[in-house]
Scaffold this active site. Structure first.
Site, PDB file in Angstrom:
ATOM      1  N   LYS A  15       0.898  -1.242  -0.084  1.00 24.82           N
ATOM      2  CA  LYS A  15       0.127  -0.123  -0.050  1.00 24.82           C
ATOM      3  C   LYS A  15       0.777   1.276   0.048  1.00 24.82           C
ATOM      4  O   LYS A  15       0.421   2.389   0.144  1.00 24.82           O
ATOM      5  CB  LYS A  15      -0.828   0.095   1.218  1.00 24.82           C
ATOM      6  CG  LYS A  15      -1.964  -1.074   1.220  1.00 24.82           C
ATOM      7  CD  LYS A  15      -2.863  -1.090   2.411  1.00 24.82           C
ATOM      8  CE  LYS A  15      -3.841  -2.188   2.297  1.00 24.82           C
ATOM      9  NZ  LYS A  15      -4.826  -2.367   1.020  1.00 24.82           N
ATOM     10  N   THR A  61      10.618  -3.560   3.026  1.00 24.99           N
ATOM     11  CA  THR A  61       9.651  -4.274   3.405  1.00 24.99           C
ATOM     12  C   THR A  61      10.424  -5.882   3.664  1.00 24.99           C
ATOM     13  O   THR A  61      11.536  -5.940   3.111  1.00 24.99           O
ATOM     14  CB  THR A  61       8.154  -4.306   3.199  1.00 24.99           C
ATOM     15  OG1 THR A  61       7.610  -5.052   3.963  1.00 24.99           O
ATOM     16  CG2 THR A  61       8.468  -4.853   1.684  1.00 24.99           C
ATOM     17  N   LYS A  65      15.118  -6.223   5.490  1.00 30.49           N
ATOM     18  CA  LYS A  65      15.243  -5.154   6.412  1.00 30.49           C
ATOM     19  C   LYS A  65      16.662  -5.390   6.763  1.00 30.49           C
ATOM     20  O   LYS A  65      17.420  -4.161   7.198  1.00 30.49           O
ATOM     21  CB  LYS A  65      14.408  -5.048   7.367  1.00 30.49           C
ATOM     22  CG  LYS A  65      12.951  -4.585   7.016  1.00 30.49           C
ATOM     23  CD  LYS A  65      12.044  -4.257   8.111  1.00 30.49           C
ATOM     24  CE  LYS A  65      10.682  -3.643   7.431  1.00 30.49           C
ATOM     25  NZ  LYS A  65       9.517  -3.583   8.642  1.00 30.49           N
ATOM     26  N   ASP A 102       9.694   2.162  11.882  1.00 33.32           N
ATOM     27  CA  ASP A 102       8.543   1.173  12.361  1.00 33.32           C
ATOM     28  C   ASP A 102       8.441   1.660  13.821  1.00 33.32           C
ATOM     29  O   ASP A 102       6.874   1.811  14.200  1.00 33.32           O
ATOM     30  CB  ASP A 102       9.098  -0.005  12.213  1.00 33.32           C
ATOM     31  CG  ASP A 102       8.803  -0.726  11.055  1.00 33.32           C
ATOM     32  OD1 ASP A 102       8.332  -0.259  10.079  1.00 33.32           O
ATOM     33  OD2 ASP A 102       9.804  -1.643  10.516  1.00 33.32           O
ATOM     34  N   ARG A 152       8.260 -17.605  22.555  1.00 38.25           N
ATOM     35  CA  ARG A 152       8.456 -19.040  22.533  1.00 38.25           C
ATOM     36  C   ARG A 152      10.054 -19.373  22.986  1.00 38.25           C
ATOM     37  O   ARG A 152      10.028 -20.493  23.946  1.00 38.25           O
ATOM     38  CB  ARG A 152       7.880 -19.705  21.275  1.00 38.25           C
ATOM     39  CG  ARG A 152       6.442 -19.716  21.082  1.00 38.25           C
ATOM     40  CD  ARG A 152       6.297 -20.345  19.609  1.00 38.25           C
ATOM     41  NE  ARG A 152       4.845 -20.095  19.179  1.00 38.25           N
ATOM     42  CZ  ARG A 152       3.877 -20.777  19.544  1.00 38.25           C
ATOM     43  NH1 ARG A 152       3.957 -21.800  20.259  1.00 38.25           N
ATOM     44  NH2 ARG A 152       2.547 -20.391  19.068  1.00 38.25           N
ATOM     45  N   THR A 153      10.694 -19.094  22.288  1.00 40.10           N
ATOM     46  CA  THR A 153      12.186 -19.396  22.785  1.00 40.10           C
ATOM     47  C   THR A 153      12.773 -18.133  23.570  1.00 40.10           C
ATOM     48  O   THR A 153      13.115 -17.066  23.232  1.00 40.10           O
ATOM     49  CB  THR A 153      13.055 -19.093  21.504  1.00 40.10           C
ATOM     50  OG1 THR A 153      12.545 -20.378  20.602  1.00 40.10           O
ATOM     51  CG2 THR A 153      14.592 -19.652  21.773  1.00 40.10           C
ATOM     52  N   MET A 215       0.384  -5.788  14.952  1.00 42.41           N
ATOM     53  CA  MET A 215       1.184  -5.212  13.949  1.00 42.41           C
ATOM     54  C   MET A 215       0.678  -5.764  12.619  1.00 42.41           C
ATOM     55  O   MET A 215       0.864  -4.978  11.631  1.00 42.41           O
ATOM     56  CB  MET A 215       2.813  -5.508  13.974  1.00 42.41           C
ATOM     57  CG  MET A 215       3.386  -4.899  14.943  1.00 42.41           C
ATOM     58  SD  MET A 215       5.063  -4.866  14.981  1.00 42.41           S
ATOM     59  CE  MET A 215       5.653  -4.177  16.596  1.00 42.41           C
ATOM     60  N   TYR A 217      -2.528  -6.452   9.628  1.00 44.63           N
ATOM     61  CA  TYR A 217      -3.634  -5.956   9.521  1.00 44.63           C
ATOM     62  C   TYR A 217      -4.297  -6.908   8.174  1.00 44.63           C
ATOM     63  O   TYR A 217      -3.745  -7.178   7.414  1.00 44.63           O
ATOM     64  CB  TYR A 217      -3.854  -4.607   9.214  1.00 44.63           C
ATOM     65  CG  TYR A 217      -3.087  -4.144   8.021  1.00 44.63           C
ATOM     66  CD1 TYR A 217      -3.840  -4.096   6.725  1.00 44.63           C
ATOM     67  CD2 TYR A 217      -1.722  -3.893   8.065  1.00 44.63           C
ATOM     68  CE1 TYR A 217      -3.307  -3.771   5.630  1.00 44.63           C
ATOM     69  CE2 TYR A 217      -1.052  -3.642   6.895  1.00 44.63           C
ATOM     70  CZ  TYR A 217      -1.744  -3.694   5.590  1.00 44.63           C
ATOM     71  OH  TYR A 217      -1.304  -3.242   4.406  1.00 44.63           O
TER      72      TYR A 217
END
Length: 275
Positions: A15, A61, A65, A102, A152-153, A215, A217
């Protein structure tokens, strides 16, 4: 015509061209902003060629990055700490400067658009990948009472907490041991892409008080946001505003003009609902 671009792979869904076109119209700026599909094994060459051909700036993006970070001749302090870059600018001498907007975009969306206070609040950040690295410094600048990184880690979360410890009260946790409520919970995991949920106890949400933010959508609420609403979150917000706000930071740096993001976000939101 001044040229800007967004690099990614895939990139057709982006977008960013629409956002920057709307900003340019609002600010009476003449520019061209397009998408650039960079080869998975050739981002650096692609970016350098764009700047060599006279391009002035680019957004970056997934999945580039971290490669963009390595490409840069100069980095802002927040980009250096994040180890990831989502905004490139060609300087007067031809060198490339990297920034990470960001986190600033996230904070602006939370505070200016959603009216969420971060100072003195308990913040839970889910995940320990690049998306988290990019937002930690701007979140800690708001002086929360505590910022917990859950993953998780847990070792990955602990490493991040160490790196950013000098900036504020940041700590690490496994998902399963979290029970106390937080004021703000931010999902920066990729779970929503797979239709999954981070394994959280519902008790981390204080009904009527906690703001939950994803984050990601889409046209419909993500699984995380549906879960948040079901358990009484005061607000369940997606990342569309973060996308618009981080773009506004880049636009102002490139063009020297601040823009009003509200009408752009409203238009994108309406388009998203219409599908």
């Amino acid at each position: 015509m001044d040229r800007y671009v967004v690099f990614g792979n895939p990139i057709g869904h982006s977008k960013s061209p629409a956002i920057h076109r709307l900003f340019a119209e609002q600010a009476a700026q003449q520019l061209e902003y397009s998408t650039q599909l960079a080869p998975l094994d050739g981002f650096s060459g692609c970016a350098r060629e764009f700047f060599h051909q006279g391009g002035l700036g680019g957004n970056v993006t997934v999945p580039f990055k971290e490669e963009a970070y390595r490409l840069c001749d100069e980095l802002t302090p927040r980009a250096e700490r994040a180890g990831a870059v989502n905004m490139l600018s060609r300087l007067a001498d031809g060198s490339v400067r990297g920034d990470n907007t960001d986190g600033e975009g996230l904070v602006r969306d939370l505070m200016a658009n959603a009216g969420v206070e971060l100072a003195g609040k308990r913040v839970l950040l889910l995940g320990a990948g690049g998306a988290v690295r990019g937002v930690l410094e701007p979140l800690l600048e708001q002086e929360p009472a505590a910022l917990v990184i859950a993953n998780r880690t847990v070792e990955k979360a602990e490493l991040l907490a160490e790196v950013f410890a000098e900036l504020g009260p940041v700590s690490a946790s496994a998902f399963g041991v979290l029970a106390e409520p937080f004021d703000v919970i931010i999902n920066a995991t990729a779970a929503s892409l797979a239709g999954d949920l981070p394994p959280l106890a519902a008790s981390v949400i204080a009904p009527g008080r906690t703001t939950c933010y994803d984050m990601m959508y889409g046209k419909a609420p993500t699984p995380f946001l549906r879960w948040a609403s079901e358990h009484g979150a005061a607000q369940a917000l997606d990342g569309l505003g973060m996308l618009v706000e981080q773009a506004a930071v880049a636009f102002q740096y490139w063009r020297g003009v601040a823009v009003n993001t509200a009408p752009v976000l409203a238009l994108l939101r309406a388009q998203l609902r219409e599908g």
